[in-house]
Design an enzyme around this catalytic site. Structure first.
Site, PDB file in Angstrom:
ATOM      1  N   ASP A  31       7.335   5.810  -2.962  1.00  0.00           N
ATOM      2  CA  ASP A  31       6.773   6.027  -1.624  1.00  0.00           C
ATOM      3  C   ASP A  31       7.879   6.338  -0.621  1.00  0.00           C
ATOM      4  OD1 ASP A  31       4.319   5.233  -2.786  1.00  0.00           O
ATOM      5  OD2 ASP A  31       4.700   3.144  -2.255  1.00  0.00           O
TER       6      ASP A  31
ATOM      7  N   GLY B 183       0.838  -1.190   0.000  1.00  0.00           N
ATOM      8  CA  GLY B 183       0.000   0.000   0.000  1.00  0.00           C
ATOM      9  C   GLY B 183       0.873   1.239   0.000  1.00  0.00           C
ATOM     10  N   ALA B 184       0.622   2.138  -0.925  1.00  0.00           N
ATOM     11  CA  ALA B 184       1.483   3.310  -1.071  1.00  0.00           C
ATOM     12  C   ALA B 184       1.505   4.147   0.202  1.00  0.00           C
ATOM     13  CB  ALA B 184       1.020   4.152  -2.258  1.00  0.00           C
TER      14      ALA B 184
ATOM     15  N   ARG C 240      -2.304   5.196 -11.370  1.00  0.00           N
ATOM     16  CA  ARG C 240      -2.488   3.779 -11.651  1.00  0.00           C
ATOM     17  C   ARG C 240      -3.575   3.678 -12.717  1.00  0.00           C
ATOM     18  NH1 ARG C 240       1.511   3.816  -9.229  1.00  0.00           N
ATOM     19  NH2 ARG C 240       2.150   2.605  -7.407  1.00  0.00           N
TER      20      ARG C 240
ATOM     21  N   GLY D 202       7.899   0.565  -4.688  1.00  0.00           N
ATOM     22  CA  GLY D 202       7.987   1.176  -3.361  1.00  0.00           C
ATOM     23  C   GLY D 202       8.986   2.298  -3.249  1.00  0.00           C
TER      24      GLY D 202
ATOM     25  N   ASN E  55       3.249   2.458   3.067  1.00  0.00           N
ATOM     26  CA  ASN E  55       4.697   2.493   2.820  1.00  0.00           C
ATOM     27  C   ASN E  55       5.292   3.809   3.312  1.00  0.00           C
ATOM     28  OD1 ASN E  55       4.803  -0.004   1.586  1.00  0.00           O
ATOM     29  ND2 ASN E  55       4.713   0.811  -0.502  1.00  0.00           N
TER      30      ASN E  55
END
Length: 329
Positions: free
Chosen positions: A264, A42-43, A176, A261, A46
């Site tokens: 983030d 999950g952004a 996204r 990741g 993170n």
């Protein structure tokens, strides 16, 4: 750094969905896999976990299903030092799930998040703790794509003029494409980003959304209102554009294990720099160092350098920074 508009008390609050994640272990096409590794993805969480690594008080606000995957997600985020006490447990909706499919042409990600617990998040969150006492709210462009109620949540948070909000708002565009109805993302993400105080966007991401010939300065023309606009140019550099001008810091050279990741992590490092009152150059450096920790691991969350090494990296001369090999840290 002169940021009198940034509240000095209260936690950073990261709002958005985190899912359970399954990936073949070892990496291979999903149809050939004999075992899967379970993690979380999950952004916003993170960002929260990396902020906690930097010693910044931080809370993650979301919803999870009343299921084993939800418990796994909540425990993983809490174990990183993030306050999860306000995460809602939904007895009627499941925790979201993603499945990675490593292919020769690149990894495909399959989402199973329709009707998830987090997709029911709405603007009522803004009237609750820990939002009311936050110093910074952090959103990404993923959340408004999840559902109409999630879109209202982000839109409501950004509706008040920046000078009238009790907290600063950070917004990572984080486009996204698979989550948006065709043709709707460019206008909505530009509108939301332009209302935030701090904005993160990748140069290639902005070019895909708003025009192939964009540069950092022309993106600033599209988004004139954020107090700080951070444009990330992949493995080359990141620039922070403010009313005082532009600061650009080269990215660190490193061997990339997996890029997922890293954006983030960069956002968390930069926000940690702002909260600590570092200079703009130092905040960008902190973003790069944090991103490297994500690039070096197969998951989303790597290990930061020690405190003394981190402080050394913030202080070294620019010429030394530019030739630094992060694999030696």
């Amino acid at each position: 750094m002169n940021t009198p508009w940034l509240p000095l008390t209260g936690p950073v609050v990261c709002i958005g969905e985190t899912m359970a994640a399954l990936a073949p272990d070892p990496p291979r096409p999903l149809q050939d896999a004999e075992s899967l590794r379970l993690s979380v993805a999950g952004a916003e969480s993170n960002v929260a976990m990396y902020l906690a690594d930097h010693g910044i008080p931080v809370a993650w606000l979301s919803a999870l299903g009343d299921d084993a995957l939800g418990l796994r997600v909540r425990t993983a985020v809490a174990d990183a030092g993030v306050d999860v006490s306000h995460v809602r447990i939904d007895p009627h909706r499941p925790t979201g799930l993603l499945v990675k499919n490593p292919l020769t042409a690149g990894t495909r990600v399959h989402y199973y998040r329709s009707n998830s617990a987090a997709s029911a998040l709405g603007p009522e969150l803004l009237e609750q703790e820990p939002v009311r006492t936050a110093s910074v709210l952090h959103f990404t462009g993923i959340t408004p794509a999840l559902s109409s109620s999630c879109r209202r949540l982000v839109t409501r948070a950004l509706a008040a003029p920046a000078g009238e909000r009790p907290y600063a708002i950070s917004f990572d565009v984080n486009h996204r494409a698979a989550l948006w109805p065709a043709g709707t993302a460019p206008a909505m993400l530009r509108e939301l980003a332009d209302r935030a105080d701090i904005v993160f966007v990748g140069l290639d991401e902005a070019q895909d959304l708003w025009g192939a010939k964009l540069t950092a300065t022309s993106i600033r023309e599209l988004l004139p209102n954020p107090r700080i606009l951070v444009v990330k140019d992949g493995a080359r550099a990141a620039s922070a554009l403010t009313e005082e001008g532009i600061r650009t810091v080269p990215a660190l050279r490193t061997t990339v294990v997996e890029p997922v990741g890293a954006g983030d992590a960069f956002a968390a490092g930069f926000l940690a720099g702002l909260v600590r009152g570092l200079t703009m150059t130092q905040a960008l450096r902190l973003g790069h160092v944090t991103a490297v920790s994500a690039l070096k691991v197969t998951g989303d969350h790597g290990t930061l350098p020690g405190t003394e090494e981190m402080e050394r990296l913030l202080q070294i001369p620019a010429r030394e920074w530019e030739v630094l090999d992060a694999d030696q840290l």
